[in-house]
Scaffold this motif. Structure first.
Motif, mmCIF file in Angstrom:
data_model
loop_
_atom_site.group_PDB
_atom_site.id
_atom_site.type_symbol
_atom_site.label_atom_id
_atom_site.label_comp_id
_atom_site.label_asym_id
_atom_site.label_seq_id
_atom_site.Cartn_x
_atom_site.Cartn_y
_atom_site.Cartn_z
ATOM 1 N N ASN A 92 0.722 -0.948 -0.394
ATOM 2 C CA ASN A 92 -0.099 -0.604 -0.242
ATOM 3 C C ASN A 92 0.953 1.284 0.526
ATOM 4 O OD1 ASN A 92 -2.661 -1.536 0.093
ATOM 5 N ND2 ASN A 92 -1.972 -1.644 2.416
ATOM 6 N N TYR A 93 2.343 1.288 -0.705
ATOM 7 C CA TYR A 93 3.140 2.444 -0.348
ATOM 8 C C TYR A 93 2.417 2.920 -1.724
ATOM 9 C CZ TYR A 93 7.081 5.383 -0.827
ATOM 10 O OH TYR A 93 7.930 6.145 -0.841
ATOM 11 N N ALA A 94 1.914 3.183 -2.495
ATOM 12 C CA ALA A 94 1.019 3.503 -3.672
ATOM 13 C C ALA A 94 0.689 2.710 -4.965
ATOM 14 C CB ALA A 94 2.968 4.439 -4.613
ATOM 15 N N THR A 95 -0.381 3.751 -5.694
ATOM 16 C CA THR A 95 -1.005 2.378 -6.614
ATOM 17 C C THR A 95 -0.416 2.064 -7.574
ATOM 18 O OG1 THR A 95 -1.908 4.401 -7.270
ATOM 19 C CG2 THR A 95 -3.080 4.028 -5.928
ATOM 20 N N GLY A 96 0.786 2.960 -8.207
ATOM 21 C CA GLY A 96 1.700 2.183 -9.264
ATOM 22 C C GLY A 96 3.099 3.101 -9.151
ATOM 23 N N LEU A 97 4.061 3.020 -10.763
ATOM 24 C CA LEU A 97 4.804 4.268 -10.778
ATOM 25 C C LEU A 97 4.960 5.170 -10.944
ATOM 26 C CD1 LEU A 97 7.695 4.250 -12.596
ATOM 27 C CD2 LEU A 97 6.714 3.882 -14.821
ATOM 28 N N MET A 98 3.834 5.947 -11.163
ATOM 29 C CA MET A 98 3.449 7.595 -10.841
ATOM 30 C C MET A 98 3.712 7.703 -9.314
ATOM 31 S SD MET A 98 3.943 8.511 -14.399
ATOM 32 C CE MET A 98 4.195 10.610 -14.222
ATOM 33 N N THR A 99 1.915 7.499 -8.708
ATOM 34 C CA THR A 99 2.266 8.310 -7.360
ATOM 35 C C THR A 99 3.231 7.279 -6.900
ATOM 36 O OG1 THR A 99 1.004 5.981 -7.254
ATOM 37 C CG2 THR A 99 -0.729 7.958 -7.714
ATOM 38 N N GLY A 100 4.643 6.579 -7.139
ATOM 39 C CA GLY A 100 5.397 5.306 -6.355
ATOM 40 C C GLY A 100 6.122 6.624 -6.319
ATOM 41 N N PHE A 101 6.451 7.361 -7.222
ATOM 42 C CA PHE A 101 7.966 7.974 -7.708
ATOM 43 C C PHE A 101 7.496 9.437 -7.104
ATOM 44 C CE2 PHE A 101 9.996 10.813 -10.370
ATOM 45 C CZ PHE A 101 11.306 10.053 -10.765
ATOM 46 N N ALA A 102 6.407 9.920 -7.343
ATOM 47 C CA ALA A 102 5.840 11.308 -6.881
ATOM 48 C C ALA A 102 6.436 11.366 -5.695
ATOM 49 C CB ALA A 102 4.776 11.468 -7.387
ATOM 50 N N ARG A 103 6.202 10.445 -4.361
ATOM 51 C CA ARG A 103 5.901 9.911 -2.911
ATOM 52 C C ARG A 103 7.331 9.671 -2.528
ATOM 53 N NH1 ARG A 103 2.968 5.769 1.075
ATOM 54 N NH2 ARG A 103 4.474 6.252 3.011
ATOM 55 N N LEU A 104 7.698 9.104 -3.593
ATOM 56 C CA LEU A 104 9.527 8.773 -2.897
ATOM 57 C C LEU A 104 10.056 10.313 -3.018
ATOM 58 C CD1 LEU A 104 11.662 6.891 -1.767
ATOM 59 C CD2 LEU A 104 12.324 6.031 -4.253
ATOM 60 N N ALA A 105 10.041 11.062 -3.895
ATOM 61 C CA ALA A 105 10.878 11.943 -4.636
ATOM 62 C C ALA A 105 10.019 13.177 -3.967
ATOM 63 C CB ALA A 105 10.149 12.727 -6.166
ATOM 64 N N ARG A 106 8.898 13.178 -3.442
ATOM 65 C CA ARG A 106 8.583 14.786 -2.338
ATOM 66 C C ARG A 106 9.115 14.021 -1.025
ATOM 67 N NH1 ARG A 106 3.381 12.930 -3.308
ATOM 68 N NH2 ARG A 106 3.060 11.931 -1.187
ATOM 69 N N GLU A 107 8.822 12.759 -0.709
ATOM 70 C CA GLU A 107 9.307 12.768 0.821
ATOM 71 C C GLU A 107 10.693 12.734 1.390
ATOM 72 O OE1 GLU A 107 6.888 9.176 2.289
ATOM 73 O OE2 GLU A 107 4.879 9.917 1.956
ATOM 74 N N GLU A 108 11.480 12.065 0.195
ATOM 75 C CA GLU A 108 12.581 11.833 0.738
ATOM 76 C C GLU A 108 13.838 12.112 -0.771
ATOM 77 O OE1 GLU A 108 13.254 7.716 1.004
ATOM 78 O OE2 GLU A 108 11.641 7.231 1.858
ATOM 79 N N GLY A 109 13.032 13.758 -1.483
ATOM 80 C CA GLY A 109 14.547 13.723 -2.507
ATOM 81 C C GLY A 109 15.157 13.161 -3.276
ATOM 82 N N ALA A 110 16.184 14.434 -3.977
ATOM 83 C CA ALA A 110 17.946 12.856 -4.860
ATOM 84 C C ALA A 110 17.526 12.065 -3.934
ATOM 85 C CB ALA A 110 18.245 14.080 -5.139
ATOM 86 N N SER A 111 17.617 12.224 -2.540
ATOM 87 C CA SER A 111 18.700 11.484 -1.742
ATOM 88 C C SER A 111 17.665 10.163 -1.424
ATOM 89 C CB SER A 111 18.762 11.838 -0.595
ATOM 90 O OG SER A 111 17.884 12.031 0.432
ATOM 91 N N GLY A 112 16.560 10.369 -1.416
ATOM 92 C CA GLY A 112 16.039 8.911 -1.644
ATOM 93 C C GLY A 112 15.782 7.936 -2.908
ATOM 94 N N LEU A 113 16.076 8.826 -3.307
ATOM 95 C CA LEU A 113 15.938 8.356 -5.355
ATOM 96 C C LEU A 113 16.909 7.828 -5.289
ATOM 97 C CD1 LEU A 113 13.976 11.152 -7.033
ATOM 98 C CD2 LEU A 113 13.207 8.893 -6.667
ATOM 99 N N TYR A 114 18.213 8.311 -5.032
ATOM 100 C CA TYR A 114 20.048 7.566 -5.801
ATOM 101 C C TYR A 114 20.187 7.285 -3.742
ATOM 102 C CZ TYR A 114 19.206 9.430 -10.198
ATOM 103 O OH TYR A 114 18.897 9.689 -11.930
ATOM 104 N N ALA A 115 19.927 6.747 -2.825
ATOM 105 C CA ALA A 115 20.121 6.218 -2.232
ATOM 106 C C ALA A 115 20.700 4.686 -2.363
ATOM 107 C CB ALA A 115 18.589 5.780 -1.165
#
Length: 321
Positions: free
Chosen positions: A157-180
């Motif tokens: 239940n993290y997100a419903t798919g690619l766009m929502t999951g990517f957007a949430r990860l970018a919003r909550e953790e920024g580039a550091s989360g995306l490139y962790a």
């Protein structure tokens, strides 16, 4: 090289390096993108089970089959397609960059070698260098999408798919989360690429080594297919084994698990916690998945290129160039 030329000490094989155009590299990119997104997308259910085995302690000792049955029983069949979006898109861009990059860097390193004999002598270094450099740049494109995929698979239940999951990860953790996971993904993907390309090249070389030129020219379609399939499967096994420890750590990192601090420190602590057995958890399912991935990718790649002879060591004397 003829026996007469071989008997002449100073004889050198003619040095022919293909002059690829932008159109050629576009073709390589599209072929690599298609073969990787089709194979990785098709393997999503196996990848879901493999990732769960790596990140869920309750599933650590389950096999691919029993793990899949458990997921279906608890969450329904659709759960096996979790992360399909980021998988398909991620490997679309990564596959294109990797295969086109491998062709590009292989050509550059061959030119650096300076002549045919030197290129043949140092072909292993050429394969290793070309696959490593190509994979490095491809992983810059892959890492954010792989982080999204693992988050979707490991956190229900993290997100419903690619766009929502990517957007949430970018919003909550920024580039550091995306490139962790960039460092561990390099540790995973570069050995993977080395196993994929280098072992495939040498399997082809081994298959062709004892064939006469006449046999090579008249090789039937099924025989060629069999060599390509067998080489791809062996290369897939090698790629899975070489990259498995980093793949396990990558799953843990993108799950948000482990200590704080620098990435090397986190990787060290996670590796110590997992131990040798833990680092290779899920290897069986991953070997099956990777053998299918790699063999399928090479077969599709060759079909899309429609038989263009671009494998550096497809023949021992590199006449494919």
């Amino acid at each position: 090289m003829s026996s007469k030329e071989a008997a002449t000490p100073n004889a050198r094989t003619p040095f022919v390096v293909p002059q690829f155009t932008a159109k050629d590299y576009t073709s390589f990119f599209l072929a690599g993108a298609l073969c990787c997104t089709v194979t990785h997308g098709g393997m999503t259910p196996i990848d879901v089970v493999k990732t769960r085995i790596q990140v869920d302690p309750s599933m650590a000792r389950l096999s691919l089959l029993s793990g899949g049955r458990r997921i279906i029983a608890q969450e329904g069949p659709a759960a096996l397609l979790t992360g399909f979006g980021p998988t398909a898109v991620g490997y679309l861009v990564q596959g294109g960059a990797k295969f086109a990059g491998y062709e590009f860097w292989k050509k550059q390193f061959v030119q650096i070698a300076g002549d045919q004999d030197t290129a043949v002598k140092y072909r292993t270094a050429i394969y290793l260098g070309a696959s490593s450099v190509a994979e490095f740049f491809a992983d810059i494109l892959l890492t954010p999408l792989e982080a999204t995929r693992i988050r979707l698979v490991s956190q229900r239940n993290y997100a419903t798919g690619l766009m929502t999951g990517f957007a949430r990860l970018a919003r909550e953790e920024g580039a550091s989360g995306l490139y962790a996971g960039f460092l561990p993904i390099l540790c995973k993907q570069i050995p993977y690429a080395i196993g994929q390309f280098t072992v495939n090249e040498f399997c082809h070389e081994l298959a062709f080594r004892n064939m006469s030129e006449e046999t090579k020219r008249t090789l039937s379609g099924p025989a060629t297919f069999g060599i390509s399939l067998g080489s791809g499967i062996i290369a897939g096994f090698a790629a899975a084994i070489l990259s498995q420890p980093a793949d396990t750590l990558l799953s843990q990192i993108n799950k948000g698990h482990g200590p704080k601090g620098s990435m090397p420190h986190r990787l060290k602590v996670l590796a110590q916690q997992a131990g040798f057995r833990g680092l290779f958890a899920g290897l069986g399912p991953r070997m099956i998945m990777t053998a299918g991935l790699v063999s399928g990718q090479f077969l599709l790649y060759d079909v899309v290129k429609h038989g263009e002879c671009l494998v550096l060591a497809g023949a021992v004397d590199m006449d494919c160039w």
